[in-house]
Design a protein around this motif. Sequence first.
Motif, PDB file in Angstrom:
ATOM      1  N   GLY A  88       0.810  -1.208   0.000  1.00 30.31           N
ATOM      2  CA  GLY A  88       0.000   0.000   0.000  1.00 30.31           C
ATOM      3  C   GLY A  88       0.846   1.261   0.000  1.00 30.31           C
ATOM      4  O   GLY A  88       2.065   1.227  -0.138  1.00 30.31           O
ATOM      5  N   GLY A  89       0.155   2.398   0.198  1.00 30.86           N
ATOM      6  CA  GLY A  89       0.835   3.689   0.178  1.00 30.86           C
ATOM      7  C   GLY A  89       0.989   4.274   1.557  1.00 30.86           C
ATOM      8  O   GLY A  89       1.274   3.576   2.525  1.00 30.86           O
ATOM      9  N   ILE A  90       0.757   5.579   1.663  1.00 35.38           N
ATOM     10  CA  ILE A  90       0.896   6.280   2.944  1.00 35.38           C
ATOM     11  C   ILE A  90      -0.189   5.818   3.902  1.00 35.38           C
ATOM     12  O   ILE A  90      -1.362   5.727   3.540  1.00 35.38           O
ATOM     13  N   THR A  91       0.180   5.517   5.119  1.00 31.93           N
ATOM     14  CA  THR A  91      -0.765   5.078   6.144  1.00 31.93           C
ATOM     15  C   THR A  91      -0.622   5.965   7.370  1.00 31.93           C
ATOM     16  O   THR A  91       0.461   6.493   7.654  1.00 31.93           O
ATOM     17  N   PHE A  92      -1.724   6.101   8.099  1.00 29.11           N
ATOM     18  CA  PHE A  92      -1.717   6.990   9.254  1.00 29.11           C
ATOM     19  C   PHE A  92      -2.040   6.280  10.564  1.00 29.11           C
ATOM     20  O   PHE A  92      -1.594   6.711  11.621  1.00 29.11           O
ATOM     21  N   SER A  93      -2.789   5.210  10.518  1.00 29.97           N
ATOM     22  CA  SER A  93      -3.128   4.507  11.755  1.00 29.97           C
ATOM     23  C   SER A  93      -2.015   3.546  12.138  1.00 29.97           C
ATOM     24  O   SER A  93      -1.289   3.025  11.286  1.00 29.97           O
ATOM     25  N   SER A  94      -1.883   3.311  13.430  1.00 31.35           N
ATOM     26  CA  SER A  94      -0.851   2.408  13.928  1.00 31.35           C
ATOM     27  C   SER A  94      -1.024   1.001  13.363  1.00 31.35           C
ATOM     28  O   SER A  94      -0.044   0.339  13.006  1.00 31.35           O
ATOM     29  N   THR A  95      -2.268   0.552  13.250  1.00 33.59           N
ATOM     30  CA  THR A  95      -2.535  -0.811  12.768  1.00 33.59           C
ATOM     31  C   THR A  95      -2.076  -0.997  11.334  1.00 33.59           C
ATOM     32  O   THR A  95      -1.386  -1.970  11.004  1.00 33.59           O
ATOM     33  N   THR A  96      -2.419  -0.057  10.460  1.00 33.42           N
ATOM     34  CA  THR A  96      -2.046  -0.190   9.049  1.00 33.42           C
ATOM     35  C   THR A  96      -0.543   0.000   8.856  1.00 33.42           C
ATOM     36  O   THR A  96       0.056  -0.603   7.964  1.00 33.42           O
ATOM     37  N   GLN A  97       0.077   0.825   9.697  1.00 34.45           N
ATOM     38  CA  GLN A  97       1.523   0.985   9.619  1.00 34.45           C
ATOM     39  C   GLN A  97       2.238  -0.322   9.968  1.00 34.45           C
ATOM     40  O   GLN A  97       3.214  -0.708   9.330  1.00 34.45           O
ATOM     41  N   GLN A  98       1.728  -1.015  10.992  1.00 36.09           N
ATOM     42  CA  GLN A  98       2.331  -2.284  11.380  1.00 36.09           C
ATOM     43  C   GLN A  98       2.091  -3.364  10.326  1.00 36.09           C
ATOM     44  O   GLN A  98       2.937  -4.238  10.116  1.00 36.09           O
ATOM     45  N   ARG A  99       0.947  -3.302   9.644  1.00 31.47           N
ATOM     46  CA  ARG A  99       0.705  -4.244   8.547  1.00 31.47           C
ATOM     47  C   ARG A  99       1.726  -4.031   7.425  1.00 31.47           C
ATOM     48  O   ARG A  99       2.273  -4.977   6.864  1.00 31.47           O
ATOM     49  N   LYS A 100       1.959  -2.743   7.108  1.00 33.39           N
ATOM     50  CA  LYS A 100       2.943  -2.434   6.069  1.00 33.39           C
ATOM     51  C   LYS A 100       4.315  -2.943   6.484  1.00 33.39           C
ATOM     52  O   LYS A 100       5.041  -3.567   5.690  1.00 33.39           O
ATOM     53  N   LEU A 101       4.707  -2.688   7.726  1.00 33.88           N
ATOM     54  CA  LEU A 101       5.995  -3.153   8.222  1.00 33.88           C
ATOM     55  C   LEU A 101       6.103  -4.676   8.158  1.00 33.88           C
ATOM     56  O   LEU A 101       7.162  -5.225   7.856  1.00 33.88           O
TER      57      LEU A 101
END
Length: 378
Positions: free
Chosen positions: A153-166
């Motif tokens: 995905g692209g830019i994320t702002f929530s902690s949950t989606t950031q951890q998914r990206k990581l």
Amino acid sequence: MQFVQQHLPINGVTGSALRDNTAGNDKYFHNLKSCSLSERSYNYVFKLWILITVLKISKQHLLMEETCGGARRKTVLVAEHGPMNDENRRVILHPSARNDPRMLLLQEVLLNWVNATLQEEEIKVRSIHGDFYDGLVLQHLIEKLGAVELCAGGITFSSTTQQRKLAVVLQHVDQLLGSKCTKWSVSLIHEGDELATTHLLVALVQRFEVEIHLPPGVSVRAILIGENEVERRTETWEQLTPKEHDHLPSETDVIDLLFERAPDKVQHLTEALLKFANKHLKNLFLSVDNLAQFGDGVLLILLVGQLEGFFVPLYKYHVIPESKEHKTRNVQVALELIEESEITHTSWGVLKEDIVNVETKSLMKVLHVLYSKHKTRA
């Protein structure tokens, strides 16, 4: 937090999971059916309960829908604790290690490399701690180095989606390295852990054989946190870059490299060295505000005495220097004490005249040599 991918059927619930949740409710439905409810009402309640059960089971997993190449799929990310050296241990950077010039230099080299690599994407990073936690920079870095496209995905702002990206990015890193590394994890990178992020960037440099010169033999002070009382907080050392036996920079070499490659970090190190000196000079009810105060040699002699545990007789030096000759003699005494303490290096390269003339680099070299030997007391 680490996330391991598991796959569920497209409805998100397995038959066995549903049976397990309904097994203990036979008595409930027997009593419900025996009540004076119409068959239609009973069916409605039963379907409602099934829906609640499905939602409950789904909530126990972290479902993530991704669209990759037009193919729709569901991925389950299950939380893991880590990383710890064994099962319930983790290593964190000691606060004093942030002032270590080797660490400062290594981080500066890594940040410059990332910025140069991602220049075309107009991405600029300034901090190991604050610029990698959301996974976006790491995603672009991996895609650029490996010539791949990650479904993160692209830019994320929530902690949950950031951890998914990581999780997606780090899973690909594990594949590149051929094994799962315990030096970093989704949770540590997302927390901005400097030690974990530095380990990760160094591993990428080594994996892709990037043509940059990492400072060799960088080992920093760290804290091992264990699960029991004995191991709760144990000091240790963490190796960040391999040693090069042919040439391992001395403490004074590191100061030269810091001035050359990371001049913006010099003030940060200066403040750390002054703090270190004041911590030990306060036993004599003395303090310093700047490096120039060491230029007459008096405070330098007293600091060496405090660190090495001896008293220098007053007749050995000029307590109140009144001339440049007095200052030079004092500095000569201080340097001799340092040499006798066996904490110098073959590439010492510090002249007493430079100290007397308040040459910043020479003053920092002397203080840092003392700091390097006694940093466990910093």
